[in-house]
Design an enzyme around this catalytic site. Structure first.
Site, PDB file in Angstrom:
ATOM      1  N   GLU A 197       7.240 -15.497  -9.085  1.00  0.00           N
ATOM      2  CA  GLU A 197       6.741 -14.141  -8.873  1.00  0.00           C
ATOM      3  C   GLU A 197       6.329 -13.468 -10.188  1.00  0.00           C
ATOM      4  O   GLU A 197       5.280 -12.818 -10.261  1.00  0.00           O
ATOM      5  CB  GLU A 197       7.826 -13.273  -8.227  1.00  0.00           C
ATOM      6  CG  GLU A 197       8.068 -13.510  -6.761  1.00  0.00           C
ATOM      7  CD  GLU A 197       9.127 -12.572  -6.220  1.00  0.00           C
ATOM      8  OE1 GLU A 197       8.897 -11.973  -5.157  1.00  0.00           O
ATOM      9  OE2 GLU A 197      10.196 -12.427  -6.848  1.00  0.00           O
TER      10      GLU A 197
ATOM     11  N   TRP B   7      -3.622  -2.454  -1.262  1.00  0.00           N
ATOM     12  CA  TRP B   7      -3.446  -3.884  -1.539  1.00  0.00           C
ATOM     13  C   TRP B   7      -4.364  -4.612  -0.572  1.00  0.00           C
ATOM     14  O   TRP B   7      -4.218  -4.505   0.638  1.00  0.00           O
ATOM     15  CB  TRP B   7      -1.996  -4.286  -1.326  1.00  0.00           C
ATOM     16  CG  TRP B   7      -1.645  -5.664  -1.797  1.00  0.00           C
ATOM     17  CD1 TRP B   7      -1.554  -6.096  -3.078  1.00  0.00           C
ATOM     18  CD2 TRP B   7      -1.295  -6.790  -0.974  1.00  0.00           C
ATOM     19  NE1 TRP B   7      -1.178  -7.417  -3.122  1.00  0.00           N
ATOM     20  CE2 TRP B   7      -1.008  -7.866  -1.845  1.00  0.00           C
ATOM     21  CE3 TRP B   7      -1.196  -6.992   0.399  1.00  0.00           C
ATOM     22  CZ2 TRP B   7      -0.640  -9.123  -1.375  1.00  0.00           C
ATOM     23  CZ3 TRP B   7      -0.827  -8.240   0.859  1.00  0.00           C
ATOM     24  CH2 TRP B   7      -0.545  -9.288  -0.021  1.00  0.00           C
TER      25      TRP B   7
ATOM     26  N   HIS C 153      16.145 -37.687  -3.666  1.00  0.00           N
ATOM     27  CA  HIS C 153      15.283 -37.915  -2.503  1.00  0.00           C
ATOM     28  C   HIS C 153      13.861 -37.422  -2.760  1.00  0.00           C
ATOM     29  O   HIS C 153      13.158 -37.054  -1.825  1.00  0.00           O
ATOM     30  CB  HIS C 153      15.872 -37.228  -1.270  1.00  0.00           C
ATOM     31  CG  HIS C 153      17.173 -37.810  -0.830  1.00  0.00           C
ATOM     32  ND1 HIS C 153      17.262 -38.894   0.025  1.00  0.00           N
ATOM     33  CD2 HIS C 153      18.445 -37.488  -1.166  1.00  0.00           C
ATOM     34  CE1 HIS C 153      18.538 -39.198   0.210  1.00  0.00           C
ATOM     35  NE2 HIS C 153      19.272 -38.364  -0.494  1.00  0.00           N
TER      36      HIS C 153
ATOM     37  N   ARG D  44       5.098  -0.291  -4.526  1.00  0.00           N
ATOM     38  CA  ARG D  44       4.737  -1.028  -3.324  1.00  0.00           C
ATOM     39  C   ARG D  44       3.681  -2.093  -3.595  1.00  0.00           C
ATOM     40  O   ARG D  44       3.446  -2.954  -2.755  1.00  0.00           O
ATOM     41  CB  ARG D  44       4.237  -0.055  -2.251  1.00  0.00           C
ATOM     42  CG  ARG D  44       5.284   0.967  -1.840  1.00  0.00           C
ATOM     43  CD  ARG D  44       4.695   2.060  -0.980  1.00  0.00           C
ATOM     44  NE  ARG D  44       4.386   1.600   0.360  1.00  0.00           N
ATOM     45  CZ  ARG D  44       5.206   1.674   1.399  1.00  0.00           C
ATOM     46  NH1 ARG D  44       6.411   2.204   1.241  1.00  0.00           N
ATOM     47  NH2 ARG D  44       4.855   1.253   2.590  1.00  0.00           N
TER      48      ARG D  44
ATOM     49  N   LYS E   9      11.880 -16.034  -8.291  1.00  0.00           N
ATOM     50  CA  LYS E   9      11.672 -14.986  -9.291  1.00  0.00           C
ATOM     51  C   LYS E   9      10.781 -15.476 -10.429  1.00  0.00           C
ATOM     52  O   LYS E   9       9.919 -14.741 -10.922  1.00  0.00           O
ATOM     53  CB  LYS E   9      13.020 -14.516  -9.847  1.00  0.00           C
ATOM     54  CG  LYS E   9      13.801 -13.617  -8.907  1.00  0.00           C
ATOM     55  CD  LYS E   9      13.089 -12.295  -8.694  1.00  0.00           C
ATOM     56  CE  LYS E   9      13.856 -11.402  -7.736  1.00  0.00           C
ATOM     57  NZ  LYS E   9      13.817 -11.861  -6.342  1.00  0.00           N
TER      58      LYS E   9
ATOM     59  N   ASN F 159      -2.393   1.917   5.995  1.00  0.00           N
ATOM     60  CA  ASN F 159      -1.581   0.754   5.663  1.00  0.00           C
ATOM     61  C   ASN F 159      -1.563  -0.164   6.874  1.00  0.00           C
ATOM     62  O   ASN F 159      -1.471   0.302   8.007  1.00  0.00           O
ATOM     63  CB  ASN F 159      -0.141   1.146   5.327  1.00  0.00           C
ATOM     64  CG  ASN F 159      -0.021   1.879   4.022  1.00  0.00           C
ATOM     65  OD1 ASN F 159      -0.982   1.974   3.263  1.00  0.00           O
ATOM     66  ND2 ASN F 159       1.158   2.413   3.750  1.00  0.00           N
ATOM     67  N   GLY F 160      -1.587  -1.463   6.630  1.00  0.00           N
ATOM     68  CA  GLY F 160      -1.470  -2.404   7.727  1.00  0.00           C
ATOM     69  C   GLY F 160      -2.777  -3.093   8.061  1.00  0.00           C
ATOM     70  O   GLY F 160      -3.705  -3.145   7.256  1.00  0.00           O
TER      71      GLY F 160
ATOM     72  N   CYS G 288       0.826  -1.204   0.000  1.00  0.00           N
ATOM     73  CA  CYS G 288       0.000   0.000   0.000  1.00  0.00           C
ATOM     74  C   CYS G 288       0.864   1.258   0.000  1.00  0.00           C
ATOM     75  O   CYS G 288       2.067   1.207   0.172  1.00  0.00           O
ATOM     76  CB  CYS G 288      -0.957   0.031   1.182  1.00  0.00           C
ATOM     77  SG  CYS G 288      -1.972  -1.443   1.366  1.00  0.00           S
TER      78      CYS G 288
ATOM     79  N   GLU H 126      16.453 -18.591  -5.272  1.00  0.00           N
ATOM     80  CA  GLU H 126      16.153 -17.255  -5.809  1.00  0.00           C
ATOM     81  C   GLU H 126      15.621 -17.342  -7.233  1.00  0.00           C
ATOM     82  O   GLU H 126      14.657 -16.657  -7.593  1.00  0.00           O
ATOM     83  CB  GLU H 126      17.421 -16.395  -5.760  1.00  0.00           C
ATOM     84  CG  GLU H 126      17.390 -15.119  -6.595  1.00  0.00           C
ATOM     85  CD  GLU H 126      16.431 -14.053  -6.093  1.00  0.00           C
ATOM     86  OE1 GLU H 126      16.407 -12.964  -6.699  1.00  0.00           O
ATOM     87  OE2 GLU H 126      15.701 -14.295  -5.108  1.00  0.00           O
TER      88      GLU H 126
ATOM     89  N   LYS I 124       5.606  -4.649  -2.509  1.00  0.00           N
ATOM     90  CA  LYS I 124       7.038  -4.426  -2.336  1.00  0.00           C
ATOM     91  C   LYS I 124       7.466  -4.583  -0.889  1.00  0.00           C
ATOM     92  O   LYS I 124       8.404  -5.305  -0.575  1.00  0.00           O
ATOM     93  CB  LYS I 124       7.403  -3.023  -2.841  1.00  0.00           C
ATOM     94  CG  LYS I 124       8.894  -2.709  -2.764  1.00  0.00           C
ATOM     95  CD  LYS I 124       9.708  -3.597  -3.682  1.00  0.00           C
ATOM     96  CE  LYS I 124      11.169  -3.215  -3.701  1.00  0.00           C
ATOM     97  NZ  LYS I 124      11.962  -4.161  -4.512  1.00  0.00           N
TER      98      LYS I 124
END
Length: 606
Positions: free
Chosen positions: A485, A74, A501, A27, A482, A98-99, A2, A478, A601
């Site tokens: 995402e 968001w 395994h 964000r 990515k 926000n939050g 947000c 990573e 973000k």
């Protein structure tokens, strides 16, 4: 997540509020809105989706006023809809938030019992209705906020605007960042310094549980009902830093800034002429540290995992690397004299911040590695080691990772030297390897066409596996993160030795397997893994140096040749091609690279 901006201005404020929201797009959000005071009354315009939709709404229904607030939301409580978009308002108060308000249901039931009517599904409306109930009891806005702060539980940054009060905004923070900007006859509130950078360079960052009364001529800050002073700093942030330049996306621009981010960070922590690390003064001696704890979330956690290898191998120092959200709930025992390193791009990540605070209660010395020196983590740490990556706008973190790795590498070298486990000659070799990294990254970026071609070949896959060993196992993680995402392709990263395994059951001719394999002491081991993938009809995509490609390239579906580097710095270099693979796959699929769906973000709530 947000974004908030508020302005008490001298001229029409709506265009500047929308411009501020654009600076906060990085964000992540799914709706946007703006509210101003028009002849003393609250006027609002809100829209689902991108800011362009809000602009169209404002163009069709202009909104006057010199005082206003705006928000990119968001969704947390309540679905994505205009009804739930911020600002949330009653006839007396408009709020951006926000939050998460953790006790909103309790407050809502109390307010409903008083006969109040709720129009949205958001937790934010409980705050708006609570403040309105106080105002209707003839409290001033300042008194109402003081009362509300005692009732609210959770993580929040709030900015409130009051009907009939063109001269007033009130902000508050608890576990979420909020900044106050000082202008010439104007005042501002924002989620972070970047939101306010084009408006002013004089910024005050609120501390935990602060609330602030902002008027056109200044601000008064309170904590626990008492007036307090907070320093006003001159920020180096610039609105010019957030342009895309000639790049198609912010993410591509920021990946091309890897060399600069690494170079700038290196200059702060080593002397290339003497080939020695020059860490800051520390309030502890590495020889006396019994155990190091490193905590982080997301991509920063992969930096923590790599650092675990470095500290244990070079400094012979036991390390626990743990995800912030898990670590703080384990209530792990921590030894006297221990050190905790918190790693975060924003310095505001809720779970990492909570883990940091838990470590403080256990008597640990806190060292933070952050990209925002004014952040909450920085302010609550004994030592701050900034990464000089510059603003990172794209939601997916890129250059912040390589800068974090540089800081952690120099720390590991300094610890090894202090503990007597690293010779002066080997330190010089490691520093020399670090100094070469920016140039080697530039070589990768300058040969991006080959990576793009391979990315287009895997963009249609349903599943992709990533394998790595040693310090490059976290790079496999990573790469998989990515790809998930950005392109929404299912991907998993594994330590290559674990392939037999379980993951080997997934390998078919339809499954690309990205193998991160620099030439190092584990090269023979990972060569065996690649052979096993090839034997089962998989599609190995090999990332290695010229020697590795010459040895293994014939068994690969595709091979990408990386510059040869000291194995110590290989994870810093190899982070770049796995990010580029994900970027180009996403472009090929046509997804929103800079703002992937459902992501934000800065994750400042659980």
């Amino acid at each position: 997540m947000c974004g908030i901006i508020g302005i008490i201005g001298k001229d029409a404020v709506t265009p500047r509020l929308i411009d501020g929201l654009r600076r906060l797009e990085y964000r992540g959000y799914d709706s946007a809105g703006v509210a101003t005071l028009v002849n003393g009354h609250i006027g609002r315009r809100r829209a689902e989706g991108k800011i362009a939709n809000l602009e169209a709404r404002v163009a069709a229904e202009p909104l006057a006023g010199t005082t206003g607030i705006a928000h990119t939301r968001w969704a947390t409580h309540g679905g994505v809809s205009e009804r739930n978009a911020h600002p949330i308002a009653t006839d007396r108060v408009a709020i951006v938030h926000n939050g998460i308000i953790e006790n909103f249901q309790e407050l809502k039931e109390e307010l409903l019992a008083q006969g109040r009517r709720f129009d949205s599904e958001t937790d934010t409306e409980a705050v708006a209705q609570l403040l309105t109930s106080y105002l209707e009891r003839q409290m001033t806005p300042e008194e109402a906020m003081g009362q509300a702060m005692a009732r609210l539980k959770g993580a929040f940054a709030l900015v409130c605007m009051f009907a009939g009060r063109h001269d007033l905004l009130i902000g508050a923070r608890r576990n979420c960042p909020l900044a106050v900007g000082y202008g010439e006859g104007e005042m501002y509130l924002g989620s972070d310094g970047l939101a306010l950078a084009p408006l002013t360079k004089r910024i005050c960052y609120l501390d935990e549980d602060d609330w602030v009364v902002v008027r056109q001529d200044g601000a008064r800050i309170f904590n626990n009902g008492q007036p307090v002073e907070r320093p006003i700093t001159t920020t180096a942030l610039s609105g010019a830093l957030i342009g895309k330049g000639n790049h198609r996306h912010f993410m591509l621009k920021e990946m091309h800034e890897h060399p600069e981010a690494v170079s700038n960070t290196l200059r702060s922590y080593l002397d290339p002429t003497t080939r020695a690390v020059t860490p800051p003064d520390l309030p502890f001696d590495w020889k006396d540290v019994p155990r190091l704890t490193i905590t982080a979330c997301g991509t920063a956690f992969y930096a923590a995992l790599i650092a675990k290898y470095w500290f244990e191998q070079l400094a012979r120092l036991p390390v626990e690397a743990d995800i912030g959200s898990e670590f703080r709930y384990r209530e792990a025992p921590m030894p006297a004299g221990g050190v905790c390193i918190a790693v975060s791009q924003s310095g505001e990540t809720a779970d990492t911040l909570a883990a940091l605070r838990y470590a403080k209660t256990q008597g640990q010395t806190i060292l933070s590695v952050v990209n925002v020196p004014e952040s909450a983590m920085a302010r609550e740490s004994s030592v701050v080691m900034p990464t000089l990556a510059g603003p990172e706008i794209a939601v997916a973190s890129t250059k912040a990772l390589t800068a974090q790795l540089v800081v952690l590498a120099t720390l590991a070298i300094a610890a090894a030297r202090a503990r007597g486990t690293l010779s002066r000659e080997r330190e010089a070799e490691l520093v020399a390897a670090l100094v070469e990294v920016p140039s080697r990254i530039a070589e990768v970026l300058n040969n991006d066409d080959a990576i793009a071609a391979v990315a287009h070949r895997i963009a249609d896959a349903r599943d992709v596996l990533y394998l790595g060993r040693g310090v490059c196992y976290p790079i496999a993680l990573e790469g998989a993160l990515k790809l998930k995402e950005l392109s929404y392709i299912h991907a998993e990263g594994y330590p290559a030795g674990e392939m037999k395994h379980g993951p080997i059951a997934l390998i078919t001719e339809e499954v690309p397997v990205v193998v991160v394999a620099p030439t190092d002491s584990l090269a023979d081991k990972i060569a065996s893994n690649l052979e096993q993938v090839h034997a089962r009809g998989g599609k190995p995509v090999l990332l290695s140096d010229a020697a590795g490609v010459a040895r293994l390239g014939a068994k690969a579906f595709a091979a990408l040749t990386m510059p040869a580097v000291d194995p110590f710095v290989a994870p810093i270099l190899y982070a770049v091609p796995v990010q580029l693979l994900a970027y180009h796959a996403a472009v090929a699929k046509g997804t929103d690279v800079d703002q992937p769906r459902n992501l934000a973000k800065s994750v400042v709530v659980e």
